[in-house]
Enzyme design. Structure first.
Site, mmCIF file in Angstrom:
data_model
loop_
_atom_site.group_PDB
_atom_site.id
_atom_site.type_symbol
_atom_site.label_atom_id
_atom_site.label_comp_id
_atom_site.label_asym_id
_atom_site.label_seq_id
_atom_site.Cartn_x
_atom_site.Cartn_y
_atom_site.Cartn_z
ATOM 1 N N GLY A 36 0.808 -1.216 0.000
ATOM 2 C CA GLY A 36 0.000 0.000 0.000
ATOM 3 C C GLY A 36 0.842 1.267 0.000
ATOM 4 C CB SER A 64 -7.302 -9.304 -0.216
ATOM 5 O OG SER A 64 -5.984 -9.804 -0.094
ATOM 6 N NE ARG A 68 -3.347 -3.069 2.057
ATOM 7 C CZ ARG A 68 -3.801 -4.295 1.823
ATOM 8 N NH1 ARG A 68 -5.008 -4.458 1.308
ATOM 9 N NH2 ARG A 68 -3.068 -5.353 2.075
ATOM 10 C CE LYS A 81 1.522 -7.406 -3.244
ATOM 11 N NZ LYS A 81 1.390 -6.964 -1.850
ATOM 12 C CB CYS A 182 -7.872 -14.981 12.226
ATOM 13 S SG CYS A 182 -6.966 -16.440 11.747
ATOM 14 C CB CYS A 323 -5.562 -19.382 13.179
ATOM 15 S SG CYS A 323 -4.693 -18.343 11.996
#
Ligand SMILES: [Zn+2]
Length: 363
Positions: A36, A64, A68, A81, A182, A323
């Protein structure tokens, strides 16, 4: 030098001028992270005509991120990226050098990267990298433009090893308690963009000030903070601590920090499923456990782990902590690994990434 015309709008400022523009064209800037913050920093610096722009990142573009990380497009999903960022920046300014390093800043590459650049931008999102970058800035004598965003709060400052405090004057060591949740700490895109824009502004000020000293005042020894809930903004004076454990030392004596997490600790789901005799430790709450878990796993919620409870026979066999998506698991794995238990792994992506069957608890 006809190319200079494209920079007219900034060269016309007396604080920049042609001298400042030439300085920008000679400057080499490293941005750590293409997330971001980097998404705002990088295009502004490319647009401003920084001579060489290097970006280092080891991630791939995820859906996701697009909320941003405005450097990326939907079609960039799953691309490294760095690759997507370099393409976008080259399309923006073909007259400058743009270098992508697909990897993570570490003790092996930090000296080469820092000595090869004039200004470093910290666009990272984790404490290990922030402290490594801050310590290396002191050791190798390179100014570091620091930025961080948590929730609705943003902070930007400049750590200039010659003139001001360092990160450890502010925070002597990385925080040891992680938010046990989480869902990643939430953040709004525009706030990250604001912090990143300000970081780009600081880079330009630092470089231009070398040509025309005294006209601009970069945030050296001042911490800009914004609470975006109320839009209250402050510039806090921060001082160099004479007893600072880092910047009071001779730079050559600075020992760079080791990552607090053993990089071998994360484990990919397909790799974890091959482990014989591993303890799968589900650290979610009982209601989450009941709704579905890895067959054969044990349930010990993070809340009880934090209170000191431990599974039986820990350390006698590999332990894969998981998790829902991997964030709470990282906290738990770090906690157990720091206690000295061997072979502790965090399941990357958590249960959501687990390829095998799940079991529900019959009640
Ligand atoms: Zn210091």
């Amino acid at each position: 030098m006809t190319d200079l015309a494209r920079y007219d709008r900034q060269m016309v400022l007396p604080e920049v001028g042609e001298a400042g523009q030439r300085r920008l064209a000679q400057a080499r800037v490293l941005c750590i992270g293409a997330g971001g913050l980097g998404s705002a920093v990088l295009p502004y610096l490319a647009g401003a005509g920084i001579g060489r722009l290097t970006v280092i990142d080891d991630d791939r573009v995820e859906a996701s991120n697009l909320q941003r990380q405005v450097l990326f497009r939907e079609a960039d999903q799953q691309r490294p990226k760095v690759e997507a960022a370099v393409d976008a920046l080259r399309a923006l300014n073909s007259g400058i050098e743009i270098v992508g390093e697909n990897g993570r800043l570490d003790r092996d590459n930090v000296q080469r990267l820092f000595e090869d650049h004039d200004v470093i931008v910290d666009g990272s999102d984790n404490f290990d990298t922030k402290f490594l970058a801050a310590d290396a800035a002191v050791k190798f004598g390179v100014p570091l433009v620091y930025g961080s965003v948590t929730g609705f709060e943003a902070q930007v400052t400049v750590f200039d090893p010659d003139h001001g405090p360092c990160l450890r004057c502010l925070f002597p060591s990385p925080p040891t308690s992680w938010v046990p949740n989480c869902a990643e700490a939430g953040v709004l895109g525009p706030l990250v963009g604001m912090a990143g824009s300000l970081q780009a502004m600081q880079v330009i000020q630092l470089i231009v000030s070398q040509a025309l000293p005294g006209r601009l005042e970069p945030l050296i020894g001042r911490l800009w903070t914004l609470d975006a809930r109320s839009m209250d903004s402050h510039c806090l004076r921060i001082r160099k601590r004479p007893d600072c454990g880092l910047c009071s030392l001779d730079p050559a004596a600075v020992e760079l920090p080791r990552p607090s997490r053993d990089p071998g600790q994360d484990i990919a789901p397909n790799e974890a499923s091959q482990l014989d005799d591993a303890l799968f430790l589900d650290i979610r709450e009982p209601d989450e456990w009941a709704a579905g878990h890895i067959p054969g796993a044990e349930n010990l919620p993070l809340s009880r782990l934090l209170e000191g409870e431990r599974p039986a026979r820990l350390g006698e066999r590999p332990c894969v902590v998981y998790c829902t998506r991997g964030t709470r698991g990282e906290t738990a794995a770090r906690l157990l690994a720091e206690e000295g238990h061997p072979r502790i792994h965090n399941l990357l992506g958590g249960l959501a990434a687990w390829p095998g069957p799940r079991r529900q608890t019959d009640r």
